[in-house]
Design a protein around this motif. Structure first.
Motif, PDB file in Angstrom:
ATOM      1  N   MET A  65      51.833  20.460  72.051  1.00  0.00           N
ATOM      2  CA  MET A  65      51.246  19.966  70.809  1.00  0.00           C
ATOM      3  C   MET A  65      51.942  18.677  70.387  1.00  0.00           C
ATOM      4  O   MET A  65      53.167  18.587  70.430  1.00  0.00           O
ATOM      5  CB  MET A  65      51.376  21.025  69.711  1.00  0.00           C
ATOM      6  N   ASN A  66      51.165  17.691  69.999  1.00  0.00           N
ATOM      7  CA  ASN A  66      51.694  16.431  69.491  1.00  0.00           C
ATOM      8  C   ASN A  66      51.317  16.270  68.021  1.00  0.00           C
ATOM      9  O   ASN A  66      50.376  16.922  67.543  1.00  0.00           O
ATOM     10  CB  ASN A  66      51.148  15.257  70.303  1.00  0.00           C
ATOM     11  N   LEU A  67      52.018  15.391  67.320  1.00  0.00           N
ATOM     12  CA  LEU A  67      51.715  15.108  65.915  1.00  0.00           C
ATOM     13  C   LEU A  67      51.343  13.637  65.758  1.00  0.00           C
ATOM     14  O   LEU A  67      51.969  12.759  66.354  1.00  0.00           O
ATOM     15  CB  LEU A  67      52.919  15.406  65.012  1.00  0.00           C
ATOM     16  N   PRO A  86      45.127  10.582  55.475  1.00  0.00           N
ATOM     17  CA  PRO A  86      43.694  10.310  55.324  1.00  0.00           C
ATOM     18  C   PRO A  86      43.093   9.758  56.615  1.00  0.00           C
ATOM     19  O   PRO A  86      43.675   8.897  57.256  1.00  0.00           O
ATOM     20  CB  PRO A  86      43.647   9.261  54.200  1.00  0.00           C
ATOM     21  N   SER A  87      41.943  10.311  56.994  1.00  0.00           N
ATOM     22  CA  SER A  87      41.151   9.943  58.166  1.00  0.00           C
ATOM     23  C   SER A  87      41.729  10.444  59.485  1.00  0.00           C
ATOM     24  O   SER A  87      41.136  10.223  60.543  1.00  0.00           O
ATOM     25  CB  SER A  87      40.926   8.422  58.256  1.00  0.00           C
ATOM     26  N   ALA A  88      42.863  11.131  59.466  1.00  0.00           N
ATOM     27  CA  ALA A  88      43.476  11.598  60.708  1.00  0.00           C
ATOM     28  C   ALA A  88      42.665  12.721  61.342  1.00  0.00           C
ATOM     29  O   ALA A  88      42.120  13.585  60.651  1.00  0.00           O
ATOM     30  CB  ALA A  88      44.899  12.072  60.442  1.00  0.00           C
ATOM     31  N   HIS A  89      42.597  12.712  62.668  1.00  0.00           N
ATOM     32  CA  HIS A  89      41.879  13.727  63.439  1.00  0.00           C
ATOM     33  C   HIS A  89      42.869  14.727  64.016  1.00  0.00           C
ATOM     34  O   HIS A  89      44.017  14.387  64.301  1.00  0.00           O
ATOM     35  CB  HIS A  89      41.113  13.084  64.597  1.00  0.00           C
ATOM     36  N   SER A  90      42.393  15.940  64.247  1.00  0.00           N
ATOM     37  CA  SER A  90      43.175  16.976  64.909  1.00  0.00           C
ATOM     38  C   SER A  90      42.313  17.635  65.977  1.00  0.00           C
ATOM     39  O   SER A  90      41.082  17.679  65.861  1.00  0.00           O
ATOM     40  CB  SER A  90      43.650  18.043  63.914  1.00  0.00           C
ATOM     41  N   TYR A  91      42.960  18.178  67.014  1.00  0.00           N
ATOM     42  CA  TYR A  91      42.241  18.834  68.113  1.00  0.00           C
ATOM     43  C   TYR A  91      43.085  19.995  68.609  1.00  0.00           C
ATOM     44  O   TYR A  91      44.296  19.840  68.828  1.00  0.00           O
ATOM     45  CB  TYR A  91      41.985  17.827  69.233  1.00  0.00           C
ATOM     46  N   ASP A  92      42.454  21.152  68.775  1.00  0.00           N
ATOM     47  CA  ASP A  92      43.207  22.344  69.154  1.00  0.00           C
ATOM     48  C   ASP A  92      43.333  22.541  70.658  1.00  0.00           C
ATOM     49  O   ASP A  92      43.905  23.544  71.113  1.00  0.00           O
ATOM     50  CB  ASP A  92      42.602  23.587  68.503  1.00  0.00           C
ATOM     51  N   GLY A  93      42.809  21.599  71.451  1.00  0.00           N
ATOM     52  CA  GLY A  93      42.872  21.731  72.899  1.00  0.00           C
ATOM     53  C   GLY A  93      41.727  22.511  73.491  1.00  0.00           C
ATOM     54  O   GLY A  93      41.597  22.589  74.723  1.00  0.00           O
ATOM     55  N   ARG A 123      37.829  23.856  71.598  1.00  0.00           N
ATOM     56  CA  ARG A 123      36.549  23.367  71.072  1.00  0.00           C
ATOM     57  C   ARG A 123      36.628  22.791  69.661  1.00  0.00           C
ATOM     58  O   ARG A 123      35.699  22.149  69.205  1.00  0.00           O
ATOM     59  CB  ARG A 123      35.526  24.511  71.043  1.00  0.00           C
ATOM     60  N   ARG A 124      37.710  23.038  68.999  1.00  0.00           N
ATOM     61  CA  ARG A 124      37.778  22.764  67.559  1.00  0.00           C
ATOM     62  C   ARG A 124      38.434  21.417  67.272  1.00  0.00           C
ATOM     63  O   ARG A 124      39.549  21.132  67.712  1.00  0.00           O
ATOM     64  CB  ARG A 124      38.571  23.886  66.895  1.00  0.00           C
ATOM     65  N   ARG A 125      37.721  20.577  66.513  1.00  0.00           N
ATOM     66  CA  ARG A 125      38.254  19.295  66.086  1.00  0.00           C
ATOM     67  C   ARG A 125      38.035  19.165  64.579  1.00  0.00           C
ATOM     68  O   ARG A 125      36.975  19.532  64.069  1.00  0.00           O
ATOM     69  CB  ARG A 125      37.559  18.147  66.827  1.00  0.00           C
ATOM     70  N   SER A 126      39.025  18.636  63.877  1.00  0.00           N
ATOM     71  CA  SER A 126      38.878  18.438  62.438  1.00  0.00           C
ATOM     72  C   SER A 126      39.215  17.011  62.070  1.00  0.00           C
ATOM     73  O   SER A 126      39.933  16.309  62.801  1.00  0.00           O
ATOM     74  CB  SER A 126      39.764  19.416  61.654  1.00  0.00           C
ATOM     75  N   PHE A 127      38.681  16.567  60.913  1.00  0.00           N
ATOM     76  CA  PHE A 127      38.831  15.185  60.472  1.00  0.00           C
ATOM     77  C   PHE A 127      39.184  15.185  58.990  1.00  0.00           C
ATOM     78  O   PHE A 127      38.400  15.661  58.167  1.00  0.00           O
ATOM     79  CB  PHE A 127      37.520  14.408  60.649  1.00  0.00           C
ATOM     80  N   ASN A 128      40.355  14.669  58.641  1.00  0.00           N
ATOM     81  CA  ASN A 128      40.690  14.530  57.231  1.00  0.00           C
ATOM     82  C   ASN A 128      39.784  13.493  56.581  1.00  0.00           C
ATOM     83  O   ASN A 128      39.333  12.546  57.222  1.00  0.00           O
ATOM     84  CB  ASN A 128      42.147  14.112  57.063  1.00  0.00           C
ATOM     85  N   VAL A 129      39.538  13.670  55.306  1.00  0.00           N
ATOM     86  CA  VAL A 129      38.651  12.769  54.567  1.00  0.00           C
ATOM     87  C   VAL A 129      39.173  11.330  54.651  1.00  0.00           C
ATOM     88  O   VAL A 129      40.366  11.076  54.469  1.00  0.00           O
ATOM     89  CB  VAL A 129      38.517  13.230  53.099  1.00  0.00           C
ATOM     90  N   PRO A 130      38.298  10.348  54.956  1.00  0.00           N
ATOM     91  CA  PRO A 130      38.735   8.949  55.060  1.00  0.00           C
ATOM     92  C   PRO A 130      38.775   8.251  53.703  1.00  0.00           C
ATOM     93  O   PRO A 130      38.150   7.226  53.483  1.00  0.00           O
ATOM     94  CB  PRO A 130      37.682   8.331  55.985  1.00  0.00           C
TER      95      PRO A 130
END
Length: 375
Positions: free
Chosen positions: A1-3, A262-269, A271-278
């Motif tokens: 996992m990276n940050l 803000p606007s940062a993306h995340s990925y669980d490796g 199927r799941r990807r999330s996007f903070n509000v820009p």
């Protein structure tokens, strides 16, 4: 996992940039509080027993933060997350922010890699792009960082600027090489919607370079960097042996990551990807009220396959057919090889044992190849 931590503040906005940024700093204290809250609340998303491998501070311009503010953030990360001792910790900086005292402050923090957006070694280009540093400040920043022991450096350059000539581009490449910096990211100028530069294009005040010139710029870049000992390990990235960007390579290899700010993306490796509000205002409001403002995307099988092909084929490591089959099945592997056959025959793709990758000729037409493999 990276940050990944998105620091949205900039002193001024570059004419070509479409990243989420803010040129004012009135909300900086609230942003810091919100970021610290998000780091704490999302700690549970790191799977039990795992370490954080690599950390990247991007933006925006993270070097707009003071050393004290960066200290607060890095201390909170290390108090919450187990960090791999051999990991890469990168911060993006603007050259004019790197004073001797700022470099000394960075050296006292966990940062072991600095990436600087230089874009050009021609003063008139910097003015045109609304960059706020000078060519002299690039040299001063590199010297200041090396003097405190931070030698793992990366510079960004842009080619394909209006009226750019092969000679001017070559001069920028030579200026980069003269600094002996171990990593270069070189991007063709893209006219992004809504940017100041795109408005100039639409008004007919600038003209984009021809495709022929673009290819000549790219060919010169590849040839010159290769001759200087750099590995062309990703389409836009070059590194001396052992100096590739480890955090960014994680993106191309499909590693999971958590994105904060803000606007940062995340990925669980998976199927799941999330996007903070820009939006900085909405981000702060959500985090400080205890309700993170974000969107969630669940990737389909087709989307996962397309992303796998696109990201891995951009790199020198290419696609492992065995790993592709393990992820998507034998039929998907057979279909991929069928679609790849015309490019294997033309010499723009190469099958090297288990690996499928671009040839040097294929790099120049990579977009078309990748799109064809999506069918």
């Amino acid at each position: 996992m990276n940050l990944y931590l998105h620091i949205p503040f900039c002193a001024s906005r570059c004419s070509y940039c479409d990243f989420y940024t803010q040129t004012g700093s009135k909300q900086r204290a609230d942003f810091l509080s919100a970021l610290l809250r998000e780091l704490e609340e999302r700690r549970e998303e790191l799977p039990r027993g795992e370490e954080v491998k690599h950390i990247y501070f991007g933006g925006g311009t993270p070097s707009q933060l003071s050393i004290a503010e960066l200290t607060t953030i890095t201390q909170r990360i290390h108090s919450l997350y187990p960090i791999a001792k051999s990991g890469e910790v990168t911060i993006e900086c603007n050259p004019d922010d790197i004073t001797p005292s700022y470099a000394e402050g960075l050296a006292l923090l966990p940062f072991n890699r600095v990436s600087m957006g230089v874009q050009s070694f021609h003063p008139d280009d910097l003015t045109f792009l609304n960059r706020r540093h000078s060519v002299e400040q690039v040299h001063e920043a590199v010297s200041a960082l090396r003097s405190v022991g931070i030698a793992n450096l990366s510079l960004d350059l842009i080619y394909g600027l209006p009226r750019q000539t092969l000679e001017r581009w070559e001069a920028s490449i030579e200026s980069f090489l003269a600094l002996s910096v171990p990593h270069l990211s070189a991007y063709h100028l893209i006219y992004e919607e809504g940017t100041a530069l795109t408005k100039l294009l639409e008004q007919g005040k600038v003209q984009s370079v021809s495709e022929e010139d673009s290819l000549a710029f790219f060919q010169l870049l590849i040839n010159r960097l290769k001759a200087a000992g750099y590995e062309h390990y990703e389409i836009s990235n070059f590194a001396l042996p052992g100096c590739h960007a480890r955090h960014n390579t994680g993106y191309w290899q499909g590693d999971p990551y958590l994105g904060f700010g803000p606007s940062a993306h995340s990925y669980d490796g998976g199927r799941r990807r999330s996007f903070n509000v820009p939006s900085l205002t909405a981000y702060i409001k959500g985090m400080l009220s205890g309700k993170r403002d974000y969107s969630l995307e669940i990737l389909t099988d087709e989307e996962l396959q397309h992303e796998y092909i696109m990201t891995r084929l951009r790199t020198q490591w290419g696609i492992s057919l065995e790993a592709y089959q393990a992820r998507f099945g034998e039929d998907a592997r057979a279909k991929l090889l069928c679609l790849a056959e015309p490019f294997l025959s033309s010499g723009t793709l190469l099958r090297d044992g288990d690996l499928l990758r671009l040839t040097p000729e294929g790099i120049f037409v990579s977009d078309g190849i990748i799109a064809s493999l999506f069918c």
